[in-house]
Design a protein around this motif. Structure first.
Motif, PDB file in Angstrom:
ATOM      1  N   UNK A   1      27.045  99.494  -9.238  1.00 43.97           N
ATOM      2  CA  UNK A   1      27.495 100.023 -10.538  1.00 43.97           C
ATOM      3  C   UNK A   1      28.840  99.416 -10.949  1.00 43.97           C
ATOM      4  N   UNK A   2      29.586  98.898  -9.965  1.00 44.03           N
ATOM      5  CA  UNK A   2      30.930  98.379 -10.287  1.00 44.03           C
ATOM      6  C   UNK A   2      30.844  97.032 -11.005  1.00 44.03           C
ATOM      7  N   UNK A   3      31.914  96.710 -11.757  1.00 43.63           N
ATOM      8  CA  UNK A   3      31.961  95.407 -12.444  1.00 43.63           C
ATOM      9  C   UNK A   3      32.097  94.291 -11.397  1.00 43.63           C
ATOM     10  N   UNK A   4      31.543  93.116 -11.660  1.00 41.99           N
ATOM     11  CA  UNK A   4      31.706  92.013 -10.687  1.00 41.99           C
ATOM     12  C   UNK A   4      33.156  91.545 -10.569  1.00 41.99           C
ATOM     13  N   UNK A   5      34.004  91.951 -11.515  1.00 38.16           N
ATOM     14  CA  UNK A   5      35.430  91.575 -11.480  1.00 38.16           C
ATOM     15  C   UNK A   5      36.291  92.681 -10.877  1.00 38.16           C
ATOM     16  N   UNK A   6      35.663  93.759 -10.399  1.00 38.22           N
ATOM     17  CA  UNK A   6      36.442  94.924  -9.952  1.00 38.22           C
ATOM     18  C   UNK A   6      36.810  94.834  -8.463  1.00 38.22           C
ATOM     19  N   UNK A   7      37.832  95.617  -8.111  1.00 35.48           N
ATOM     20  CA  UNK A   7      38.321  95.681  -6.719  1.00 35.48           C
ATOM     21  C   UNK A   7      38.158  97.104  -6.193  1.00 35.48           C
ATOM     22  N   UNK A   8      37.878  97.183  -4.895  1.00 30.47           N
ATOM     23  CA  UNK A   8      37.637  98.476  -4.253  1.00 30.47           C
ATOM     24  C   UNK A   8      38.714  98.710  -3.185  1.00 30.47           C
ATOM     25  N   UNK A   9      39.384  99.854  -3.264  1.00 33.53           N
ATOM     26  CA  UNK A   9      40.512 100.142  -2.357  1.00 33.53           C
ATOM     27  C   UNK A   9      40.200 101.442  -1.611  1.00 33.53           C
ATOM     28  N   UNK A  10      40.418 101.449  -0.301  1.00 31.38           N
ATOM     29  CA  UNK A  10      40.039 102.656   0.463  1.00 31.38           C
ATOM     30  C   UNK A  10      41.100 102.992   1.515  1.00 31.38           C
TER      31      UNK A  10
ATOM     32  N   UNK B   1      33.512 107.911   4.502  1.00 38.04           N
ATOM     33  CA  UNK B   1      33.194 108.171   3.090  1.00 38.04           C
ATOM     34  C   UNK B   1      32.438 106.968   2.505  1.00 38.04           C
ATOM     35  N   UNK B   2      32.629 105.803   3.127  1.00 33.97           N
ATOM     36  CA  UNK B   2      32.049 104.564   2.597  1.00 33.97           C
ATOM     37  C   UNK B   2      31.044 103.973   3.591  1.00 33.97           C
ATOM     38  N   UNK B   3      29.954 103.432   3.056  1.00 38.78           N
ATOM     39  CA  UNK B   3      28.997 102.695   3.882  1.00 38.78           C
ATOM     40  C   UNK B   3      29.548 101.269   4.013  1.00 38.78           C
ATOM     41  N   UNK B   4      30.174 100.977   5.146  1.00 37.81           N
ATOM     42  CA  UNK B   4      30.863  99.691   5.298  1.00 37.81           C
ATOM     43  C   UNK B   4      29.912  98.498   5.276  1.00 37.81           C
ATOM     44  N   UNK B   5      28.679  98.677   5.767  1.00 42.45           N
ATOM     45  CA  UNK B   5      27.704  97.567   5.734  1.00 42.45           C
ATOM     46  C   UNK B   5      27.420  97.199   4.278  1.00 42.45           C
ATOM     47  N   UNK B   6      27.259  98.224   3.442  1.00 43.90           N
ATOM     48  CA  UNK B   6      26.983  97.987   2.017  1.00 43.90           C
ATOM     49  C   UNK B   6      28.177  97.292   1.364  1.00 43.90           C
ATOM     50  N   UNK B   7      29.386  97.638   1.807  1.00 42.75           N
ATOM     51  CA  UNK B   7      30.580  96.981   1.249  1.00 42.75           C
ATOM     52  C   UNK B   7      30.586  95.496   1.629  1.00 42.75           C
ATOM     53  N   UNK B   8      30.288  95.202   2.891  1.00 43.08           N
ATOM     54  CA  UNK B   8      30.264  93.802   3.343  1.00 43.08           C
ATOM     55  C   UNK B   8      29.249  93.010   2.512  1.00 43.08           C
ATOM     56  N   UNK B   9      28.077  93.589   2.298  1.00 46.52           N
ATOM     57  CA  UNK B   9      27.042  92.912   1.491  1.00 46.52           C
ATOM     58  C   UNK B   9      27.541  92.670   0.066  1.00 46.52           C
ATOM     59  N   UNK B  10      28.149  93.704  -0.532  1.00 50.30           N
ATOM     60  CA  UNK B  10      28.623  93.599  -1.928  1.00 50.30           C
ATOM     61  C   UNK B  10      29.679  92.495  -2.042  1.00 50.30           C
ATOM     62  N   UNK B  11      30.523  92.369  -1.018  1.00 51.59           N
ATOM     63  CA  UNK B  11      31.571  91.339  -1.060  1.00 51.59           C
ATOM     64  C   UNK B  11      30.970  89.947  -0.825  1.00 51.59           C
ATOM     65  N   UNK B  12      30.032  89.863   0.124  1.00 50.93           N
ATOM     66  CA  UNK B  12      29.392  88.576   0.434  1.00 50.93           C
ATOM     67  C   UNK B  12      28.655  88.047  -0.785  1.00 50.93           C
ATOM     68  N   UNK B  13      27.959  88.966  -1.438  1.00 51.69           N
ATOM     69  CA  UNK B  13      27.134  88.554  -2.594  1.00 51.69           C
ATOM     70  C   UNK B  13      27.924  88.568  -3.892  1.00 51.69           C
ATOM     71  N   UNK B  14      29.230  88.777  -3.786  1.00 53.72           N
ATOM     72  CA  UNK B  14      30.144  88.790  -4.942  1.00 53.72           C
ATOM     73  C   UNK B  14      29.694  89.745  -6.045  1.00 53.72           C
ATOM     74  N   UNK B  15      29.191  90.900  -5.609  1.00 57.70           N
ATOM     75  CA  UNK B  15      28.845  91.957  -6.574  1.00 57.70           C
ATOM     76  C   UNK B  15      30.133  92.590  -7.090  1.00 57.70           C
ATOM     77  N   UNK B  16      31.201  92.519  -6.279  1.00 60.74           N
ATOM     78  CA  UNK B  16      32.540  92.941  -6.717  1.00 60.74           C
ATOM     79  C   UNK B  16      33.514  91.815  -6.330  1.00 60.74           C
ATOM     80  N   UNK B  17      34.730  91.855  -6.928  1.00 62.13           N
ATOM     81  CA  UNK B  17      35.640  90.718  -6.720  1.00 62.13           C
ATOM     82  C   UNK B  17      36.370  90.766  -5.379  1.00 62.13           C
TER      83      UNK B  17
END
Ligand code: DGY
Length: 322
Positions: free
Chosen positions: A225-234, A240-256
């Protein structure tokens, strides 16, 4: 004299304050106690002073014949089975109200650091690879005038929001309960759903506590749902966060990019994290300033002295109910 056991490193000045009131046992090493150590401490002591890395579960509480208080050296207390402690009449305290500004400062270091790629750029310079100004070198994202989304607007989330006015940002927040109108006005923050926050924000910062409801509240679906130019801070609690999903989102540049101070399987990193250039990794240092760690230790001492004097300690955690 009652035995007080401090399970991990603790400021010397605070130990001195405790020393004259009890038989003080300490572990002033960086080696954390094992579950067996914790059982022994709990069975011998009137009070144990714990770290959030000490898992104080049912088994440990059941060994605690004389234990009056588990005094956690931290604001979070998800490492302790509070319901079971309460059932056994063992108080549980934390250190609220003293670490939110320091954690908000770190959150801002992470927002700026992720957006401007400070860590890789510093490493590049240190490695003597800087050979002159380049128009495309280490381009990042702007922070000024962007939209900041705060998930969980308690003490820390609010302190992060307050700082955003200096960057002329639009602030969105979602929270279990909507804040009173005057607080929203003071923070200049707009209440939205989690989905709206994720879709609109340029920076998403998590400050929700870990509960059954918040576990994995951010996963694949939310990153998409996040913009591809957005940053995620935790800086809240890893689970609270699914870290595997975060790694995938970063690898696939779904977020910046992203910056983490806490991890799902802390202290272990999830596979793939260490290789990602667009991910800043910190070792859970949200409250790590000299001033704040001393204030937290002073609160621990106050709680321990309350309990030793037979009084209900002042920072009993909100969920403690007998
Ligand atoms: C806390 O107090 O909960 C923090 O995470 C420790 O830095």
């Amino acid at each position: 004299m009652p035995i007080v056991t401090v399970t991990n490193m603790f400021p010397e000045a605070a130990l001195e304050k405790l020393g004259s009131h009890c038989d003080l046992r300490t572990n002033q090493t960086e080696i954390p106690p094992t579950a067996e150590d914790l059982k022994r401490y709990a069975s011998e002591s009137a009070v144990i002073v714990t770290y959030l890395s000490d898992k104080i579960n049912r088994d440990i509480i059941d060994c605690a014949e004389n234990l009056r208080l588990i005094a956690n050296y931290g604001a979070g207390f998800n490492n302790i089975d509070v319901a079971h402690a309460a059932k056994k009449g063992v108080w549980v305290t934390n250190t609220p109200g003293v670490l939110h500004e320091t954690t908000a400062d770190l959150t801002w270091a992470m927002i700026l650091g992720a957006a401007r790629r400070i860590v890789p750029a510093e490493r590049f310079t240190r490695e003597n690879r800087f050979k002159g100004w380049q128009a495309k070198m280490y381009l990042g994202g702007d922070v000024y005038c962007k939209t900041l989304g705060i998930i969980g607007c308690g003490e820390i989330g609010s302190a992060v929001a307050r700082r955003a006015s200096g960057f002329n940002m639009r602030v969105l927040y979602c929270n279990r309960n909507r804040l009173p109108a005057e607080k929203e006005k003071a923070l200049n923050a707009v209440y939205v759903s989690l989905e709206e926050l994720l879709r609109q924000s340029d920076f998403v910062s998590v400050h929700a506590p870990l509960t059954e409801q918040t576990q994995h509240m951010i996963g694949k679906e939310q990153f998409l749902m996040m913009k591809p130019t957005a940053y995620f801070i935790h800086t809240a609690r890893g689970k609270v966060v699914d870290d595997k999903a975060l790694v995938e989102a970063l690898k696939e540049e779904k977020i910046a990019g992203a910056a983490l101070d806490v991890y799902e399987n802390e202290p272990a990193l999830t596979e793939g994290m260490a290789e990602l250039e667009n991910l800043m990794l910190l070792p859970h240092i949200g409250s790590a300033s000299h001033e704040t760690r001393d204030k937290m230790a002073d609160l621990v001492v106050d709680n321990v002295l309350d309990a030793l004097a037979g009084k209900t300690p002042r920072c009993l955690v909100p969920s403690w109910k007998k």
